[in-house]
Design an enzyme around this catalytic site. Structure first.
Site, PDB file in Angstrom:
ATOM      1  N   ARG A  33       0.780  -1.233   0.000  1.00  0.00           N
ATOM      2  CA  ARG A  33       0.000   0.000   0.000  1.00  0.00           C
ATOM      3  C   ARG A  33       0.814   1.286   0.000  1.00  0.00           C
ATOM      4  O   ARG A  33       0.245   2.368  -0.048  1.00  0.00           O
ATOM      5  CB  ARG A  33      -0.944   0.005   1.210  1.00  0.00           C
ATOM      6  CG  ARG A  33      -2.026  -1.036   1.042  1.00  0.00           C
ATOM      7  CD  ARG A  33      -2.941  -1.151   2.217  1.00  0.00           C
ATOM      8  NE  ARG A  33      -4.011  -2.095   1.906  1.00  0.00           N
ATOM      9  CZ  ARG A  33      -3.894  -3.391   1.912  1.00  0.00           C
ATOM     10  NH1 ARG A  33      -2.751  -3.937   2.232  1.00  0.00           N
ATOM     11  NH2 ARG A  33      -4.902  -4.167   1.604  1.00  0.00           N
ATOM     12  N   GLN A 100       1.380 -10.437   9.934  1.00  0.00           N
ATOM     13  CA  GLN A 100       0.597 -10.497   8.710  1.00  0.00           C
ATOM     14  C   GLN A 100       1.480 -10.853   7.518  1.00  0.00           C
ATOM     15  O   GLN A 100       0.987 -11.015   6.405  1.00  0.00           O
ATOM     16  CB  GLN A 100      -0.077  -9.142   8.456  1.00  0.00           C
ATOM     17  CG  GLN A 100      -1.025  -8.719   9.565  1.00  0.00           C
ATOM     18  CD  GLN A 100      -1.503  -7.287   9.406  1.00  0.00           C
ATOM     19  OE1 GLN A 100      -2.426  -7.016   8.661  1.00  0.00           O
ATOM     20  NE2 GLN A 100      -0.853  -6.369  10.105  1.00  0.00           N
ATOM     21  N   ILE A 102       4.229 -13.009   5.132  1.00  0.00           N
ATOM     22  CA  ILE A 102       4.218 -14.396   4.655  1.00  0.00           C
ATOM     23  C   ILE A 102       5.617 -14.871   4.260  1.00  0.00           C
ATOM     24  O   ILE A 102       5.766 -15.873   3.588  1.00  0.00           O
ATOM     25  CB  ILE A 102       3.262 -14.537   3.455  1.00  0.00           C
ATOM     26  CG1 ILE A 102       3.649 -13.582   2.318  1.00  0.00           C
ATOM     27  CG2 ILE A 102       1.826 -14.303   3.880  1.00  0.00           C
ATOM     28  CD1 ILE A 102       2.799 -13.717   1.055  1.00  0.00           C
ATOM     29  N   HIS A 118      -1.516 -14.781   7.763  1.00  0.00           N
ATOM     30  CA  HIS A 118      -1.795 -14.907   6.335  1.00  0.00           C
ATOM     31  C   HIS A 118      -1.005 -16.026   5.675  1.00  0.00           C
ATOM     32  O   HIS A 118      -0.880 -16.066   4.456  1.00  0.00           O
ATOM     33  CB  HIS A 118      -1.545 -13.564   5.636  1.00  0.00           C
ATOM     34  CG  HIS A 118      -2.462 -12.485   6.119  1.00  0.00           C
ATOM     35  ND1 HIS A 118      -2.128 -11.142   6.094  1.00  0.00           N
ATOM     36  CD2 HIS A 118      -3.717 -12.549   6.651  1.00  0.00           C
ATOM     37  CE1 HIS A 118      -3.129 -10.437   6.581  1.00  0.00           C
ATOM     38  NE2 HIS A 118      -4.098 -11.263   6.938  1.00  0.00           N
ATOM     39  N   THR A 187       2.735  -1.687  10.481  1.00  0.00           N
ATOM     40  CA  THR A 187       1.451  -2.038   9.873  1.00  0.00           C
ATOM     41  C   THR A 187       0.526  -0.836   9.845  1.00  0.00           C
ATOM     42  O   THR A 187       0.471  -0.056  10.804  1.00  0.00           O
ATOM     43  CB  THR A 187       0.762  -3.207  10.614  1.00  0.00           C
ATOM     44  OG1 THR A 187      -0.536  -3.411  10.060  1.00  0.00           O
ATOM     45  CG2 THR A 187       0.641  -2.939  12.106  1.00  0.00           C
ATOM     46  N   SER A 188      -0.217  -0.711   8.755  1.00  0.00           N
ATOM     47  CA  SER A 188      -1.189   0.367   8.618  1.00  0.00           C
ATOM     48  C   SER A 188      -2.497   0.028   9.326  1.00  0.00           C
ATOM     49  O   SER A 188      -3.384   0.867   9.439  1.00  0.00           O
ATOM     50  CB  SER A 188      -1.461   0.638   7.136  1.00  0.00           C
ATOM     51  OG  SER A 188      -2.005  -0.523   6.518  1.00  0.00           O
ATOM     52  N   ILE A 228      11.149   0.994  12.090  1.00  0.00           N
ATOM     53  CA  ILE A 228      11.003   0.016  13.159  1.00  0.00           C
ATOM     54  C   ILE A 228      12.330  -0.645  13.484  1.00  0.00           C
ATOM     55  O   ILE A 228      12.612  -0.988  14.628  1.00  0.00           O
ATOM     56  CB  ILE A 228       9.922  -1.031  12.799  1.00  0.00           C
ATOM     57  CG1 ILE A 228       9.646  -1.921  14.019  1.00  0.00           C
ATOM     58  CG2 ILE A 228      10.321  -1.876  11.587  1.00  0.00           C
ATOM     59  CD1 ILE A 228       8.410  -2.759  13.901  1.00  0.00           C
TER      60      ILE A 228
END
Length: 234
Positions: A33, A100, A102, A118, A187-188, A228
């Site tokens: 995103r 989240q 993978i 996920h 993460t958003s 981060i």
């Protein structure tokens, strides 16, 4: 590690980390995103369409063409954030990582109790007989990867329109509900139902680390904007 964050970590005994794509971008894996993410690149179909169960069923070869090209970054290495979380687990402080992502980088860094919401590109299975395959079954094949029984080999990745694994979900919920410190990072918080899991935290040490604002910022007890890896890492 940021001094204030270090103080919080040292005085906590049951930390859970909830992370997303921003943890992996610092290892060179593009997210979905951001301005440079996959959703802003041009393909015959939008990435969110290609990564859906319906598209996988109807256009299986096109799915794998995209998947091999844009979803596998097997040369990526764990970064400072991954390594610090593994270190905190080894010290008995970080009880779980809920991710989240993978890519399997948390496990490569040494984390053992990882809930992959996920799924993982490293695991695959035959849709006909259930036989398990590693990632080479996809990378070393062309077209649609097939099992020796003739069935399609599908990545153990949760596609759009598919439900999350109930055991993974329940484990993540239990870990978050029981922790005394929840660190949300990279993460958003835009993808549900995964993002909704943070609502199970009832403590007073909610830490948010992200480059951009998130819906959890107003609830955070401690908010850090930036890398981060730099904030959480050694």
């Amino acid at each position: 590690m940021d001094a204030k964050l270090r103080e919080l970590v040292e005085s906590s005994g049951n930390i859970v980390f909830f992370g997303g794509a921003g943890v992996s971008t610092e290892s060179g894996i593009p997210d979905f995103r951001s301005v440079d993410g996959l959703y802003h690149q041009k393909y015959d179909y939008p990435p969110e369409t290609i990564l859906s169960h319906t598209f996988f069923e109807r256009h299986t070869q096109a799915f794998f063409d995209f998947y091999r090209d844009r979803m596998l970054y097997l040369d990526a290495a764990p970064n400072a954030a991954h390594r610090m979380l593994a270190k905190l687990e080894a010290q008995g402080k970080c009880r779980a990582v809920v991710t989240q992502n993978i890519d399997g980088l948390h496990q490569r860094a040494g984390s053992k109790n990882v809930f992959e919401l996920h799924g993982s590109v490293l695991r695959n299975h035959c849709m006909r007989c259930g036989r398990a395959y590693g990632v080479k079954a996809v990378t070393e094949s062309t077209g649609v990867p097939r099992c020796s029984c003739g069935g399609v080999i599908k990545p153990d990745v949760i596609l759009y329109e598919e439900g999350l694994d109930s055991d993974v979900l329940e484990g993540a919920v239990r870990a978050i509900a029981a922790c005394d410190m929840l660190i949300i990072g990279g993460t958003s918080l835009a993808v549900y139902p995964a993002a909704g899991l943070i609502d199970y935290y009832r403590g007073d040490r909610l830490v948010v680390i992200n480059r951009t604002p998130t819906p959890a910022d107003r609830r955070a007890d401690h908010l850090f904007h930036g890398s981060i890896g730099e904030i959480l890492g050694e």
